[in-house]
Write a protein that holds these residues in place. Structure first.
Motif, mmCIF file in Angstrom:
data_model
loop_
_atom_site.group_PDB
_atom_site.id
_atom_site.type_symbol
_atom_site.label_atom_id
_atom_site.label_comp_id
_atom_site.label_asym_id
_atom_site.label_seq_id
_atom_site.Cartn_x
_atom_site.Cartn_y
_atom_site.Cartn_z
ATOM 1 N N SER A 111 50.598 42.822 41.635
ATOM 2 C CA SER A 111 50.699 41.429 41.038
ATOM 3 C C SER A 111 49.738 40.457 41.849
ATOM 4 O O SER A 111 49.281 40.804 43.129
ATOM 5 C CB SER A 111 51.999 41.118 41.077
ATOM 6 O OG SER A 111 52.198 40.568 42.362
ATOM 7 N N PRO A 112 49.270 39.550 41.099
ATOM 8 C CA PRO A 112 48.247 38.506 41.775
ATOM 9 C C PRO A 112 49.009 38.210 43.197
ATOM 10 O O PRO A 112 48.107 38.009 44.115
ATOM 11 C CB PRO A 112 48.264 37.450 40.449
ATOM 12 C CG PRO A 112 48.194 38.035 39.430
ATOM 13 C CD PRO A 112 49.351 39.134 39.762
ATOM 14 N N ALA A 113 50.194 37.577 42.918
ATOM 15 C CA ALA A 113 50.919 37.206 44.275
ATOM 16 C C ALA A 113 50.838 38.169 45.460
ATOM 17 O O ALA A 113 50.632 37.914 46.566
ATOM 18 C CB ALA A 113 52.266 36.636 44.055
ATOM 19 N N GLN A 114 51.131 39.435 45.013
ATOM 20 C CA GLN A 114 51.199 40.660 45.933
ATOM 21 C C GLN A 114 49.733 40.857 46.598
ATOM 22 O O GLN A 114 49.642 41.015 47.942
ATOM 23 C CB GLN A 114 51.706 41.925 45.193
ATOM 24 C CG GLN A 114 51.454 43.077 46.292
ATOM 25 C CD GLN A 114 50.306 43.785 46.090
ATOM 26 O OE1 GLN A 114 49.683 43.689 44.922
ATOM 27 N NE2 GLN A 114 49.633 44.397 47.045
ATOM 28 N N LEU A 115 48.822 40.799 45.824
ATOM 29 C CA LEU A 115 47.198 40.877 46.538
ATOM 30 C C LEU A 115 47.030 39.781 47.382
ATOM 31 O O LEU A 115 46.498 40.139 48.479
ATOM 32 C CB LEU A 115 46.454 41.053 45.204
ATOM 33 C CG LEU A 115 44.899 40.930 45.569
ATOM 34 C CD1 LEU A 115 44.741 42.270 46.399
ATOM 35 C CD2 LEU A 115 44.029 40.908 44.161
ATOM 36 N N LYS A 116 47.381 38.576 47.058
ATOM 37 C CA LYS A 116 46.863 37.308 47.715
ATOM 38 C C LYS A 116 47.683 37.476 49.173
ATOM 39 O O LYS A 116 47.341 37.179 50.108
ATOM 40 C CB LYS A 116 47.338 36.078 47.159
ATOM 41 C CG LYS A 116 46.748 34.945 47.676
ATOM 42 C CD LYS A 116 46.805 33.800 46.819
ATOM 43 C CE LYS A 116 46.385 32.476 47.378
ATOM 44 N NZ LYS A 116 46.409 31.200 46.398
ATOM 45 N N ALA A 117 48.905 38.140 48.936
ATOM 46 C CA ALA A 117 49.688 38.139 50.499
ATOM 47 C C ALA A 117 49.093 39.467 51.167
ATOM 48 O O ALA A 117 48.889 39.146 52.421
ATOM 49 C CB ALA A 117 51.399 38.625 49.947
ATOM 50 N N LEU A 118 48.802 40.596 50.379
ATOM 51 C CA LEU A 118 47.911 41.660 51.148
ATOM 52 C C LEU A 118 46.848 41.152 51.888
ATOM 53 O O LEU A 118 46.615 41.696 52.855
ATOM 54 C CB LEU A 118 47.811 42.891 50.150
ATOM 55 C CG LEU A 118 47.114 44.020 50.702
ATOM 56 C CD1 LEU A 118 47.967 44.295 51.770
ATOM 57 C CD2 LEU A 118 46.704 44.868 49.622
#
Length: 351
Positions: free
Chosen positions: A40-47
């Motif tokens: 997800s976008p939020a997961q990618l940003k955290a990664l």
């Protein structure tokens, strides 16, 4: 700790202990993400934030995000059309095609930068000779003029969005039918033929300021018996001297079949680095990554370090919310959505 000459992948949607161990190795300088790394976008940003937090200067984060069938992040990202669609528009209206190419580059780059990705390995500068399945509609066109014009427009859009362009696959992968992921392609043409056709888009992009490039795992025996990415003739004599390219050279994936002619993974890396590559990629083979980190001895030249530094994305990019509050960006999204896209495959999505 300075950045090293190796770019690796990671296993999943967040860093595990093996990922951290590898990425903290002084020989590593970057990460390439794949579809398996996206949820997800939020997961990618955290990664990406967790990757950037590991080192100082931060590791480079890249992705193959060209559009069409080569787009790693889909749900929550705008679907970028295959570059062939822009070539089709160029046949009818070159000015409109150039405008759309620039907008596509802006949307592509801005969305990736909003999620912490530094750059994408795009655009494809190969000529569509109609014989390469692995290139196919990833290429803009058969005509070098169309490729050069559209690629320069896309590069301008990428720059507007905060990232550098990476042209590929030098000196041209479009003529051979074999897929270098699974075979060792051989292009029997004379240098004069390659120079007249395939090199022209690269020449035009270099003259326009392209700062990075990726060579092909293709052998051109009339020029050199080694694949281009392992050939000092192609990289030093043709690319650096003949074409005047002073930017970053990334190897293609050393785990691909087309790279096996150079020996084991360490021999492949040394062959690429000695030929003129600044950074080598090893993807989807963690055991090869470990072998390379254990055995490679390489002192990063100062010039390569400087080239790597230019690949970081523009700092402080707009967030997705900020982009969607920008009327010009919203209009760009609408324009990209208007590009003739295969229904059900590449429709525009919000994000």
């Amino acid at each position: 700790m300075s950045l090293g000459p190796i770019m690796l992948d990671i296993e999943g949607t967040e860093l595990n202990a093996d990922d951290v161990r590898r990425l903290q190795h002084p020989l590593v300088g970057g990460v390439i993400l794949f579809r398996r790394n996206y949820q997800s976008p939020a997961q990618l940003k955290a990664l990406t934030a967790s990757i950037h937090a590991l080192r100082q200067p931060p590791l480079l984060i890249s992705v193959d995000h060209e559009g069409g069938r080569v787009q790693r992040f889909r749900d929550g990202f705008t679907r970028i059309p295959p570059m062939r669609e822009l070539g089709n528009i160029w046949d009818r209206n070159p000015k409109k095609a150039r405008q759309l190419a620039e907008l596509a580059g802006w949307v592509l780059a801005a969305e990736l930068r909003a999620h912490g990705v530094d750059f994408s390995f795009t655009p494809v500068l190969d000529i569509d000779f109609g014989s390469s399945g692995v290139i196919g509609d990833r290429a803009f066109h058969r005509k070098t003029e169309a490729i050069a014009e559209l690629a320069q427009s896309l590069m301008a859009g990428l720059k507007h969005g905060g990232m550098a362009a990476v042209g590929k696959h030098f000196p041209g992968h479009g003529f051979v039918a074999a897929d270098s992921h699974t075979e060792i392609p051989v292009d029997e043409r004379l240098f004069s033929q390659i120079e007249q056709d395939d090199l022209e888009p690269f020449r035009r992009m270099i003259d326009a300021g392209m700062v990075a490039l990726m060579p092909a795992h293709v052998i051109y025996p009339k020029v050199d018996g080694k694949p281009a990415g392992f050939s000092s003739i192609w990289l030093q004599q043709v690319l650096r001297k003949h074409l005047g390219f002073h930017g970053m050279i990334f190897s293609d994936d050393l785990a691909m079949e087309g790279a096996t002619v150079a020996g084991n993974v360490t021999q492949r890396a040394l062959a690429a680095l000695n030929a003129g590559c600044d950074m080598v990629l090893v993807c989807n083979r963690p055991e090869l990554a470990d072998e390379l980190l254990d055995t490679l001895q390489w002192k990063m030249p100062a010039l390569s370090m400087a080239r790597l530094a230019r690949m970081h994305g523009k700092p402080h990019p707009p967030t997705t919310d900020e982009l969607h509050e920008d009327p010009e960006f919203v209009m760009a999204l609408q324009q990209v959505a208007s590009i003739g896209i295969v229904e059900g495959d590449l429709q525009l999505t919000d994000g």
